[in-house]
Design a protein around this motif. Structure first.
Motif, PDB file in Angstrom:
ATOM      1  N   PRO A 220     -70.087   9.892 -51.407  1.00  0.00           N
ATOM      2  CA  PRO A 220     -68.916  10.868 -51.156  1.00  0.00           C
ATOM      3  C   PRO A 220     -69.278  12.125 -51.273  1.00  0.00           C
ATOM      4  CG  PRO A 220     -68.164   9.529 -52.475  1.00  0.00           C
ATOM      5  CD  PRO A 220     -69.403   9.053 -52.282  1.00  0.00           C
ATOM      6  N   ASP A 221     -69.990  12.477 -52.661  1.00  0.00           N
ATOM      7  CA  ASP A 221     -70.217  13.875 -52.966  1.00  0.00           C
ATOM      8  C   ASP A 221     -71.636  14.345 -52.629  1.00  0.00           C
ATOM      9  OD1 ASP A 221     -67.829  13.861 -54.720  1.00  0.00           O
ATOM     10  OD2 ASP A 221     -68.742  13.061 -56.307  1.00  0.00           O
ATOM     11  N   THR A 222     -72.269  13.607 -51.749  1.00  0.00           N
ATOM     12  CA  THR A 222     -73.484  13.998 -51.396  1.00  0.00           C
ATOM     13  C   THR A 222     -73.366  15.015 -49.923  1.00  0.00           C
ATOM     14  OG1 THR A 222     -74.482  11.783 -51.959  1.00  0.00           O
ATOM     15  CG2 THR A 222     -75.851  13.198 -50.521  1.00  0.00           C
ATOM     16  N   PRO A 223     -74.088  16.186 -49.720  1.00  0.00           N
ATOM     17  CA  PRO A 223     -73.765  16.708 -48.673  1.00  0.00           C
ATOM     18  C   PRO A 223     -74.217  15.840 -47.573  1.00  0.00           C
ATOM     19  CG  PRO A 223     -75.289  17.891 -50.149  1.00  0.00           C
ATOM     20  CD  PRO A 223     -74.959  16.536 -50.633  1.00  0.00           C
ATOM     21  N   VAL A 224     -73.702  16.417 -46.533  1.00  0.00           N
ATOM     22  CA  VAL A 224     -73.717  15.662 -45.101  1.00  0.00           C
ATOM     23  C   VAL A 224     -75.367  15.864 -44.686  1.00  0.00           C
ATOM     24  CG1 VAL A 224     -71.609  15.814 -43.944  1.00  0.00           C
ATOM     25  CG2 VAL A 224     -73.311  17.478 -43.859  1.00  0.00           C
ATOM     26  N   ALA A 225     -76.101  14.917 -43.931  1.00  0.00           N
ATOM     27  CA  ALA A 225     -77.221  14.896 -43.660  1.00  0.00           C
ATOM     28  C   ALA A 225     -77.464  15.364 -42.055  1.00  0.00           C
ATOM     29  CB  ALA A 225     -78.073  13.658 -43.686  1.00  0.00           C
TER      30      ALA A 225
ATOM     31  N   GLU B 293     -82.354  11.194 -38.998  1.00  0.00           N
ATOM     32  CA  GLU B 293     -81.519  11.791 -40.018  1.00  0.00           C
ATOM     33  C   GLU B 293     -82.713  12.403 -41.145  1.00  0.00           C
ATOM     34  OE1 GLU B 293     -77.520  10.028 -42.148  1.00  0.00           O
ATOM     35  OE2 GLU B 293     -79.196   8.679 -41.543  1.00  0.00           O
ATOM     36  N   PHE B 294     -82.047  13.587 -41.534  1.00  0.00           N
ATOM     37  CA  PHE B 294     -82.797  14.503 -42.418  1.00  0.00           C
ATOM     38  C   PHE B 294     -82.373  14.614 -43.844  1.00  0.00           C
ATOM     39  CE2 PHE B 294     -83.826  15.946 -38.132  1.00  0.00           C
ATOM     40  CZ  PHE B 294     -84.924  15.668 -38.125  1.00  0.00           C
ATOM     41  N   PHE B 295     -83.078  14.200 -44.681  1.00  0.00           N
ATOM     42  CA  PHE B 295     -82.536  14.358 -46.126  1.00  0.00           C
ATOM     43  C   PHE B 295     -83.550  15.171 -46.923  1.00  0.00           C
ATOM     44  CE2 PHE B 295     -81.819  10.262 -44.360  1.00  0.00           C
ATOM     45  CZ  PHE B 295     -80.380  10.109 -44.637  1.00  0.00           C
ATOM     46  N   GLY B 296     -83.156  15.682 -48.333  1.00  0.00           N
ATOM     47  CA  GLY B 296     -84.066  16.491 -48.997  1.00  0.00           C
ATOM     48  C   GLY B 296     -83.609  17.919 -49.239  1.00  0.00           C
ATOM     49  N   ALA B 297     -84.299  18.581 -50.042  1.00  0.00           N
ATOM     50  CA  ALA B 297     -84.114  19.932 -50.655  1.00  0.00           C
ATOM     51  C   ALA B 297     -83.926  20.674 -49.499  1.00  0.00           C
ATOM     52  CB  ALA B 297     -85.050  20.391 -51.448  1.00  0.00           C
ATOM     53  N   ALA B 298     -84.591  20.754 -48.208  1.00  0.00           N
ATOM     54  CA  ALA B 298     -84.551  21.650 -47.360  1.00  0.00           C
ATOM     55  C   ALA B 298     -83.901  21.246 -46.043  1.00  0.00           C
ATOM     56  CB  ALA B 298     -85.992  22.263 -46.938  1.00  0.00           C
ATOM     57  N   ALA B 299     -83.402  20.111 -45.997  1.00  0.00           N
ATOM     58  CA  ALA B 299     -82.756  19.514 -44.728  1.00  0.00           C
ATOM     59  C   ALA B 299     -81.398  20.308 -44.165  1.00  0.00           C
ATOM     60  CB  ALA B 299     -81.969  18.101 -45.117  1.00  0.00           C
ATOM     61  N   ALA B 300     -80.912  20.930 -45.013  1.00  0.00           N
ATOM     62  CA  ALA B 300     -79.709  21.895 -44.732  1.00  0.00           C
ATOM     63  C   ALA B 300     -80.329  22.981 -43.691  1.00  0.00           C
ATOM     64  CB  ALA B 300     -78.890  22.467 -45.683  1.00  0.00           C
ATOM     65  N   GLU B 301     -81.613  23.507 -43.899  1.00  0.00           N
ATOM     66  CA  GLU B 301     -82.200  24.448 -43.248  1.00  0.00           C
ATOM     67  C   GLU B 301     -82.193  24.186 -41.699  1.00  0.00           C
ATOM     68  OE1 GLU B 301     -85.625  26.010 -45.254  1.00  0.00           O
ATOM     69  OE2 GLU B 301     -84.819  25.838 -46.972  1.00  0.00           O
TER      70      GLU B 301
ATOM     71  N   GLY C  17     -90.705   9.528 -43.011  1.00  0.00           N
ATOM     72  CA  GLY C  17     -91.819  10.376 -43.232  1.00  0.00           C
ATOM     73  C   GLY C  17     -91.495  11.634 -43.820  1.00  0.00           C
ATOM     74  N   GLY C  18     -92.258  12.209 -44.849  1.00  0.00           N
ATOM     75  CA  GLY C  18     -91.959  13.273 -45.484  1.00  0.00           C
ATOM     76  C   GLY C  18     -91.606  13.013 -46.914  1.00  0.00           C
ATOM     77  N   SER C  19     -90.947  14.060 -47.610  1.00  0.00           N
ATOM     78  CA  SER C  19     -90.482  13.840 -49.002  1.00  0.00           C
ATOM     79  C   SER C  19     -89.001  14.501 -49.377  1.00  0.00           C
ATOM     80  CB  SER C  19     -91.579  14.648 -49.752  1.00  0.00           C
ATOM     81  OG  SER C  19     -91.307  15.020 -51.175  1.00  0.00           O
ATOM     82  N   LEU C  20     -88.488  14.023 -50.251  1.00  0.00           N
ATOM     83  CA  LEU C  20     -87.138  14.530 -50.490  1.00  0.00           C
ATOM     84  C   LEU C  20     -87.165  15.781 -51.182  1.00  0.00           C
ATOM     85  CD1 LEU C  20     -85.269  11.118 -51.960  1.00  0.00           C
ATOM     86  CD2 LEU C  20     -84.899  12.622 -49.936  1.00  0.00           C
ATOM     87  N   ASP C  21     -88.418  16.377 -51.633  1.00  0.00           N
ATOM     88  CA  ASP C  21     -88.790  17.532 -52.296  1.00  0.00           C
ATOM     89  C   ASP C  21     -88.652  18.684 -51.162  1.00  0.00           C
ATOM     90  OD1 ASP C  21     -89.192  16.479 -54.914  1.00  0.00           O
ATOM     91  OD2 ASP C  21     -91.506  16.293 -54.488  1.00  0.00           O
ATOM     92  N   THR C  22     -88.834  18.501 -50.038  1.00  0.00           N
ATOM     93  CA  THR C  22     -88.766  19.134 -48.905  1.00  0.00           C
ATOM     94  C   THR C  22     -87.776  18.431 -47.914  1.00  0.00           C
ATOM     95  OG1 THR C  22     -90.698  18.400 -47.893  1.00  0.00           O
ATOM     96  CG2 THR C  22     -90.725  20.385 -49.223  1.00  0.00           C
TER      97      THR C  22
ATOM     98  N   LEU D 290     -87.244  14.707 -45.597  1.00  0.00           N
ATOM     99  CA  LEU D 290     -87.619  13.446 -45.383  1.00  0.00           C
ATOM    100  C   LEU D 290     -86.802  13.248 -44.046  1.00  0.00           C
ATOM    101  CD1 LEU D 290     -88.694  10.304 -46.666  1.00  0.00           C
ATOM    102  CD2 LEU D 290     -86.190  10.218 -47.147  1.00  0.00           C
ATOM    103  N   GLY D 291     -87.531  12.426 -43.095  1.00  0.00           N
ATOM    104  CA  GLY D 291     -86.822  12.003 -41.817  1.00  0.00           C
ATOM    105  C   GLY D 291     -86.869  10.751 -42.047  1.00  0.00           C
ATOM    106  N   ARG D 292     -85.593  10.111 -41.383  1.00  0.00           N
ATOM    107  CA  ARG D 292     -85.551   8.718 -41.169  1.00  0.00           C
ATOM    108  C   ARG D 292     -85.377   8.671 -39.519  1.00  0.00           C
ATOM    109  NH1 ARG D 292     -81.375   6.642 -44.565  1.00  0.00           N
ATOM    110  NH2 ARG D 292     -83.187   6.596 -46.124  1.00  0.00           N
ATOM    111  N   HIS D 293     -86.523   8.168 -38.914  1.00  0.00           N
ATOM    112  CA  HIS D 293     -86.197   8.328 -37.312  1.00  0.00           C
ATOM    113  C   HIS D 293     -86.053   6.773 -36.935  1.00  0.00           C
ATOM    114  CE1 HIS D 293     -88.136  10.710 -33.995  1.00  0.00           C
ATOM    115  NE2 HIS D 293     -87.954   9.123 -33.501  1.00  0.00           N
ATOM    116  N   SER D 294     -85.217   6.719 -35.889  1.00  0.00           N
ATOM    117  CA  SER D 294     -84.962   5.348 -35.440  1.00  0.00           C
ATOM    118  C   SER D 294     -84.812   5.282 -34.014  1.00  0.00           C
ATOM    119  CB  SER D 294     -83.421   4.817 -35.962  1.00  0.00           C
ATOM    120  OG  SER D 294     -82.551   5.637 -35.399  1.00  0.00           O
TER     121      SER D 294
END
Length: 157
Positions: free
Chosen positions: A8-13, A121-129, A92-97, A99-103
């Motif tokens: 619940p405290d994690t930003p939206v993806a 769905e995109f996760f990681g440090a730069a996902a909000a961009e 694919g990708g990295s949580l440092d930048t 990470l995409g979860r493609h379905s």
């Protein structure tokens, strides 16, 4: 966008979703999705070097992304879910930048066609961009679905 599960405290993806109707059976679409070594023949930006020996959770598929605003980039997709013949997901990708979860979800329609729901769905440090670009990304994913449909529906499908 949707909230990350169980956090619940994690930003939206950020999420991109496109739905495409394909005039072919689920099994035919599934076969095309698993023919990784043939993606370069139909996919606008993604190609893979080979098929994994088995399409199972944990299998890795090396390839590349080209086109668009970025230079060609080597990628490795790791399969994270397989439910033949209706669901395939990879990451694919990295949580440092990013990470995409493609379905891919395939649903048989009463007339024998297939409804393809393709999401990432995109996760990681730069996902909000990615948030300002979600509309354009949705158009691109619609283009990918149309390309898969043309591949499966075409004479060599």
């Amino acid at each position: 966008m949707k909230e990350a599960p169980d956090a619940p405290d994690t930003p939206v993806a950020p999420v991109v979703t496109a739905v495409t109707r394909i005039s072919a059976s689920v099994e035919d679409v599934w076969r095309a999705l698993l023919a990784f070594d043939q993606y370069e023949q139909w996919h606008p930006v993604l190609s893979f070097d080979a098929r994994p020996e088995q399409v199972v959770v944990g299998a890795e598929i090396p390839g590349r992304v080209s086109g668009g605003d970025t230079a060609e980039q080597d990628v490795t997709m790791r399969i994270v879910e397989v439910e033949a013949p209706c669901r395939l997901a990879w990451e694919g990708g990295s949580l440092d930048t990013i990470l995409g979860r493609h379905s891919f979800v395939l649903a048989a329609q009463p007339d024998g066609a297939t409804e393809l729901t393709e999401s990432e769905e995109f996760f990681g440090a730069a996902a909000a961009e990615l948030v300002p670009t979600l509309g354009e990304l949705t158009k691109e994913y619609s283009r990918y679905g149309a390309a898969l449909g043309a591949r499966v529906e075409g004479p060599s499908g």
